[in-house]
Design a protein around this motif. Structure first.
Motif, PDB file in Angstrom:
ATOM      1  N   THR A  32      32.942  43.036  36.110  1.00  0.00           N
ATOM      2  CA  THR A  32      34.319  43.413  36.424  1.00  0.00           C
ATOM      3  C   THR A  32      35.010  42.337  37.270  1.00  0.00           C
ATOM      4  O   THR A  32      34.357  41.541  37.956  1.00  0.00           O
ATOM      5  CB  THR A  32      34.342  44.742  37.193  1.00  0.00           C
ATOM      6  N   TYR A  33      36.339  42.359  37.229  1.00  0.00           N
ATOM      7  CA  TYR A  33      37.122  41.446  38.061  1.00  0.00           C
ATOM      8  C   TYR A  33      36.867  41.735  39.536  1.00  0.00           C
ATOM      9  O   TYR A  33      36.810  42.885  39.950  1.00  0.00           O
ATOM     10  CB  TYR A  33      38.612  41.594  37.760  1.00  0.00           C
ATOM     11  N   LEU A  80      37.636  35.927  38.938  1.00  0.00           N
ATOM     12  CA  LEU A  80      39.039  36.172  39.247  1.00  0.00           C
ATOM     13  C   LEU A  80      39.902  36.017  38.000  1.00  0.00           C
ATOM     14  O   LEU A  80      39.461  35.482  36.973  1.00  0.00           O
ATOM     15  CB  LEU A  80      39.520  35.200  40.330  1.00  0.00           C
ATOM     16  N   ASN A  81      41.127  36.480  38.105  1.00  0.00           N
ATOM     17  CA  ASN A  81      42.095  36.297  37.027  1.00  0.00           C
ATOM     18  C   ASN A  81      42.545  34.842  36.971  1.00  0.00           C
ATOM     19  O   ASN A  81      42.311  34.062  37.900  1.00  0.00           O
ATOM     20  CB  ASN A  81      43.311  37.193  37.266  1.00  0.00           C
ATOM     21  N   TYR A  87      46.234  40.936  38.778  1.00  0.00           N
ATOM     22  CA  TYR A  87      44.835  41.019  39.178  1.00  0.00           C
ATOM     23  C   TYR A  87      44.480  42.465  39.509  1.00  0.00           C
ATOM     24  O   TYR A  87      45.083  43.067  40.387  1.00  0.00           O
ATOM     25  CB  TYR A  87      44.618  40.131  40.407  1.00  0.00           C
ATOM     26  N   ARG A  89      41.269  44.482  40.605  1.00  0.00           N
ATOM     27  CA  ARG A  89      39.880  44.453  41.018  1.00  0.00           C
ATOM     28  C   ARG A  89      39.148  45.667  40.449  1.00  0.00           C
ATOM     29  O   ARG A  89      39.638  46.789  40.516  1.00  0.00           O
ATOM     30  CB  ARG A  89      39.803  44.452  42.546  1.00  0.00           C
ATOM     31  N   ILE A  93      35.841  43.269  32.329  1.00  0.00           N
ATOM     32  CA  ILE A  93      36.310  42.072  31.641  1.00  0.00           C
ATOM     33  C   ILE A  93      36.072  42.231  30.141  1.00  0.00           C
ATOM     34  O   ILE A  93      34.951  42.496  29.704  1.00  0.00           O
ATOM     35  CB  ILE A  93      35.593  40.833  32.178  1.00  0.00           C
ATOM     36  N   ASP A  97      38.907  37.724  27.233  1.00  0.00           N
ATOM     37  CA  ASP A  97      39.686  37.524  28.455  1.00  0.00           C
ATOM     38  C   ASP A  97      39.532  36.093  28.955  1.00  0.00           C
ATOM     39  O   ASP A  97      38.475  35.465  28.783  1.00  0.00           O
ATOM     40  CB  ASP A  97      39.222  38.476  29.558  1.00  0.00           C
ATOM     41  N   ILE A  99      39.447  33.839  32.322  1.00  0.00           N
ATOM     42  CA  ILE A  99      39.129  34.068  33.731  1.00  0.00           C
ATOM     43  C   ILE A  99      39.022  32.748  34.491  1.00  0.00           C
ATOM     44  O   ILE A  99      39.034  31.666  33.901  1.00  0.00           O
ATOM     45  CB  ILE A  99      37.803  34.841  33.887  1.00  0.00           C
TER      46      ILE A  99
END
Length: 218
Positions: A32-33, A80-81, A87, A89, A93, A97, A99
């Protein structure tokens, strides 16, 4: 001095890792972000690594290597984006995507460009930027065959500007980074380009996203 919320969050995550390395959550299957993790090359069993050592040739930017050491704190990366985009959190993802991978110890981004790597002459991979601010050379597409980047499956990282894939050449450096492997960009997507999420802290999504009924291996 103004410190961003993201930077404070990442610093907090690192502190927790030092206190208890086993704190990484196993309750989510997704990367995940905002997660902080180590990234393992499947073929060579080395973790993506950086440090405040610059290349002596090419761009002269901060070097990227692969290390066999599991415990090295210089192998932590925050997901991170891309620059100037929204963004969220904890958002899983998706495959496809784009990143950024920010090196936690130096706050520089995983980067590539049209310079030759020092050992094999492939495309150089470096760390670039100040306090996480770089350019489009820091953007990487997550290539995988499911809907989302799953922790248990391999993915590939394709550089947006030059279209090469993050890989390991198999060659090793001498001093001052003796024994660490050269990380490169390759146009061949099938040569040591598969990576897996290893140790880390994975921010839990607010809800489990819907997925396809079938799964196909990468």
């Amino acid at each position: 001095m103004i410190v961003s919320k993201d930077k404070l969050f990442i610093s907090f995550i690192v502190f927790i890792q030092f206190m208890s390395f086993s704190i990484a959550s196993h309750s989510t299957q997704y990367v995940t972000y905002g997660s902080v993790l180590k990234i393992l090359n499947v073929d060579y069993n080395v973790r993506l690594h950086s440090h405040d050592v610059k290349y002596g040739t090419g761009s002269g930017q901060q070097s990227i290597t692969g290390t066999e050491l599991k415990e090295d704190i210089n192998s932590h990366w925050a997901i991170l984006n891309v620059t100037n985009s929204a963004y969220i959190r904890g958002k899983p993802i998706k495959c496809g995507d784009v990143i950024r991978l920010q090196h936690l110890s130096t706050n520089k981004n995983l980067h590539s460009h049209h310079f030759s790597s020092p050992l094999s002459g492939n495309q150089e991979i470096s760390c670039y930027g100040e306090e996480g601010i770089g350019d489009s050379g820091d953007h990487w597409k997550v290539v995988c065959s499911d809907d989302f980047w799953l922790r248990s499956y391999g993915v590939k990282f394709q550089h947006i500007d030059t279209e090469v894939y993050l890989s390991v050449s198999g060659r090793t450096f001498g001093r001052p980074i003796n024994g660490q492997m050269e990380i490169v960009g390759l146009t061949n997507s099938y040569k040591s380009t598969e990576w897996k999420a290893a140790e880390g802290i994975f921010v839990h999504p607010s809800s489990e996203p819907a997925r396809k009924a079938e799964h196909t291996e990468l």
